[in-house]
Design an enzyme around this catalytic site. Structure first.
Site, PDB file in Angstrom:
ATOM      1  N   LYS A   1      -1.373  -0.963  -4.199  1.00 15.84           N
ATOM      2  CA  LYS A   1      -2.507  -0.118  -3.801  1.00 15.84           C
ATOM      3  C   LYS A   1      -2.035   1.324  -3.699  1.00 15.84           C
ATOM      4  O   LYS A   1      -1.015   1.612  -3.079  1.00 15.84           O
ATOM      5  CB  LYS A   1      -3.038  -0.630  -2.460  1.00 15.84           C
TER       6      LYS A   1
ATOM      7  N   LYS B   1      -9.714  -6.957   8.017  1.00 13.94           N
ATOM      8  CA  LYS B   1      -8.604  -6.723   8.948  1.00 13.94           C
ATOM      9  C   LYS B   1      -9.058  -7.270  10.293  1.00 13.94           C
ATOM     10  O   LYS B   1     -10.006  -6.730  10.871  1.00 13.94           O
ATOM     11  CB  LYS B   1      -8.327  -5.221   9.095  1.00 13.94           C
TER      12      LYS B   1
ATOM     13  N   SER C   1       0.856  -1.180   0.000  1.00 19.57           N
ATOM     14  CA  SER C   1       0.000   0.000   0.000  1.00 19.57           C
ATOM     15  C   SER C   1       0.895   1.234   0.000  1.00 19.57           C
ATOM     16  O   SER C   1       1.703   1.413   0.907  1.00 19.57           O
ATOM     17  CB  SER C   1      -0.886  -0.045   1.254  1.00 19.57           C
TER      18      SER C   1
ATOM     19  N   GLY D   1      -4.200  -4.329   6.122  1.00 12.37           N
ATOM     20  CA  GLY D   1      -3.199  -4.102   7.159  1.00 12.37           C
ATOM     21  C   GLY D   1      -3.393  -2.744   7.796  1.00 12.37           C
ATOM     22  O   GLY D   1      -4.101  -1.883   7.262  1.00 12.37           O
TER      23      GLY D   1
ATOM     24  N   ASP E   1      -7.257   3.338  -3.013  1.00 13.07           N
ATOM     25  CA  ASP E   1      -7.927   3.397  -1.705  1.00 13.07           C
ATOM     26  C   ASP E   1      -8.129   4.865  -1.328  1.00 13.07           C
ATOM     27  O   ASP E   1      -7.157   5.618  -1.191  1.00 13.07           O
ATOM     28  CB  ASP E   1      -7.078   2.691  -0.639  1.00 13.07           C
TER      29      ASP E   1
ATOM     30  N   ASP F   1     -13.744  -1.348   3.366  1.00 15.57           N
ATOM     31  CA  ASP F   1     -12.766  -1.473   4.449  1.00 15.57           C
ATOM     32  C   ASP F   1     -13.440  -0.935   5.723  1.00 15.57           C
ATOM     33  O   ASP F   1     -14.076  -1.688   6.475  1.00 15.57           O
ATOM     34  CB  ASP F   1     -11.486  -0.700   4.065  1.00 15.57           C
TER      35      ASP F   1
ATOM     36  N   LYS G   1      -2.999   5.194  -2.632  1.00 16.12           N
ATOM     37  CA  LYS G   1      -3.918   6.050  -1.878  1.00 16.12           C
ATOM     38  C   LYS G   1      -4.306   7.236  -2.758  1.00 16.12           C
ATOM     39  O   LYS G   1      -3.441   7.818  -3.453  1.00 16.12           O
ATOM     40  CB  LYS G   1      -3.234   6.552  -0.599  1.00 16.12           C
TER      41      LYS G   1
ATOM     42  N   GLU H   1     -11.210   1.100  -3.134  1.00 13.54           N
ATOM     43  CA  GLU H   1     -11.510   0.779  -1.732  1.00 13.54           C
ATOM     44  C   GLU H   1     -12.099   1.988  -1.003  1.00 13.54           C
ATOM     45  O   GLU H   1     -11.571   3.097  -1.102  1.00 13.54           O
ATOM     46  CB  GLU H   1     -10.198   0.332  -1.065  1.00 13.54           C
TER      47      GLU H   1
HETATM   48  O1  OSB Z   1      -6.999   2.020   4.640  1.00 16.96           O
HETATM   49  O2  OSB Z   1      -6.026   0.176   4.443  1.00 16.96           O
HETATM   50  C1  OSB Z   1      -6.067   1.293   4.926  1.00 16.96           C
HETATM   51  C2  OSB Z   1      -2.890   1.892   6.969  1.00 16.96           C
HETATM   52  C3  OSB Z   1      -3.398   2.605   8.029  1.00 16.96           C
HETATM   53  C4  OSB Z   1      -4.735   2.918   8.053  1.00 16.96           C
HETATM   54  C5  OSB Z   1      -5.574   2.504   6.999  1.00 16.96           C
HETATM   55  C6  OSB Z   1      -5.067   1.781   5.943  1.00 16.96           C
HETATM   56  C7  OSB Z   1      -3.693   1.503   5.907  1.00 16.96           C
HETATM   57  C8  OSB Z   1      -3.035   0.828   4.796  1.00 16.96           C
HETATM   58  C9  OSB Z   1      -1.715   0.142   5.117  1.00 16.96           C
HETATM   59  O3  OSB Z   1      -3.414   0.887   3.656  1.00 16.96           O
HETATM   60  C10 OSB Z   1      -1.653  -1.279   4.757  1.00 16.96           C
HETATM   61  C11 OSB Z   1      -0.450  -1.962   5.391  1.00 16.96           C
HETATM   62  O4  OSB Z   1      -0.491  -2.275   6.593  1.00 16.96           O
HETATM   63  O5  OSB Z   1       0.533  -2.140   4.695  1.00 16.96           O
HETATM   64 MG    MG Z   2      -8.319   0.972   3.370  1.00 12.08          MG
END
Ligand code: OSB
Ligand code: MG
Length: 368
Positions: free
Chosen positions: A161, A262, A135, A290, A188, A238, A163, A213
């Site tokens: 992924k 998660k 991510s 994660g 995401d 999510d 953001k 996402e």
């Molecule tokens: O939205 O998935 C999410 C990390 C912190 C808070 C929200 C998210 C995330 C990630 C990180 O996308 C995923 C990872 O742990 O590598």
């Molecule tokens: Mg997410």
């Protein structure tokens, strides 16, 4: 088994790189680690709450409060059959699923150790290795983003992924798609949009994304259903999914076509498994998300991701993607886009107590 004691500690860990999502940026984590002891064994868990309430209303401090004032004093000294009934005596506590999950997952590790089994086998997983993704947070420039993508593609990650947020979405992703025509990308938004953006988001359909996402509000299912009807790109949920009941409702409403599970967000491994089972029964693919976990949380996520319904690569990256030095040995690494699911007893990796002690900011102890 009788739960003899519970030790919680807050551990401060700096991320190797700043991680920015639509609701804000993070440089470090204040993680709560939980140790539960009974029958001569100790199980480890991790609470995924962040320092600030930008992803969930829970924070490190609310989780510390709820664990130490309401959950741990009752659970310490209680008799439990297995990890699933650990939190039965505190079922009256509403919400605070991240606080609860940290304890619940520690109990699964404890139970696996008591049985001399791997956590993977205890949760019912089977895959020896699972495909993994990475991510990538919001970057200051397209050049920086392309560089990160190049790096992670060369490391072998099977899903990238990205953001997004308003102003850093369609244009940025179009450029990315042009530079990386065949790469498995998803986006995401962490709830950065509303239904008024539906036509804007429709442009994502031209970019061959695996999914988008959580585009809309963190607790919305109704508008996500309307958006999904408007988009060809699958919507993945999510933040909106905190329980089996949420997942059931999302399936009935058609709020998305994929679910990111998660365990730390849904109250633990039992709930995560139940959501997985429901999704399998409805042909909804799932993957393991994660929360920038340490190696302890990652080990739990990997055990879960070895269940058969986890058909899409998880947000489960190598230790070095997050930390200068992880708090478990061996650290997690990827090989050819896959990560090995530990098959030793319990979580299958060893918490590095010496390092953990140097990172510990406070502790709490609960005995029968
Ligand atoms: O939205 O998935 C999410 C990390 C912190 C808070 C929200 C998210 C995330 C990630 C990180 O996308 C995923 C990872 O742990 O590598
Ligand atoms: Mg997410």
């Amino acid at each position: 088994m009788r739960i003899d004691s519970i030790l919680i500690r807050e551990v401060h860990m700096e991320l190797r790189e700043r991680f920015e999502i639509s609701s804000g940026a993070m440089h470090a984590r204040r993680v709560i680690l939980i140790e539960i002891s009974g029958d001569g064994h100790t199980g480890w868990g991790e609470c995924v709450a962040s320092a600030s309430p930008g992803y969930s209303y829970e924070t490190t401090d609310t989780a510390w409060h709820v664990i130490s004032d309401f959950l741990a004093p009752v659970v310490a000294g209680s008799e439990v059959e297995d990890a699933r009934d650990l939190l039965e005596p505190v079922s009256w506590v509403r919400g605070h699923l991240m606080a609860k999950a940290g304890l619940e997952m520690a109990a699964w590790d404890l139970e696996a150790r008591r049985r001399g089994q791997s956590l993977r086998d205890l949760v019912g997983g089977s895959a020896p290795t699972v495909p993994v993704g990475v991510s990538i947070g919001l970057q200051a420039t397209d050049e920086a983003l392309h560089e990160k993508v190049r790096q992670h593609v060369s490391e072998g990650y099977r899903k990238i992924k990205i953001k997004i947020k308003p102003g850093r979405d369609v244009g940025m992703l179009s450029e990315l798609r042009r530079s990386f025509p065949g790469t498995p990308f998803m986006a995401d938004a962490n709830s950065a949009y509303t239904l008024e953006d539906a036509d804007h988001l429709k442009q994502l359909d031209a970019l061959d994304l695996m999914m988008v996402e959580q585009p809309l509000s963190y607790d919305d299912l109704r508008d996500h259903a309307e958006l999904q009807r408007h988009l060809a790109t699958p919507v993945c949920l999510d933040e909106s999914i905190r329980s089996v009941a949420d997942a059931q409702l999302a399936l009935e409403l058609g709020s998305g076509r994929v679910i990111n599970i998660k365990p730390g967000r849904v109250g633990g491994l039992a709930s995560a498994k139940a959501i997985h089972d429901l999704c399998i029964a409805h042909d909804i693919p799932v993957w393991c998300g994660g929360m920038l976990e340490t190696g302890i949380g990652r080990a739990h996520n990997l055990a879960l991701a070895s269940l058969p319904g986890f058909s899409i690569p998880g947000d489960i990256s190598a230790s070095r993607r997050y930390w200068e030095r992880d708090i478990v040995t061996p650290e997690f690494d990827i090989e050819d886009g896959f990560m090995a699911v530990p098959d030793g007893v319990g979580i299958g990796v060893e918490p590095d107590l010496e390092l953990i002690n140097t990172l510990t900011a406070r502790t709490g102890s609960f005995e029968a």
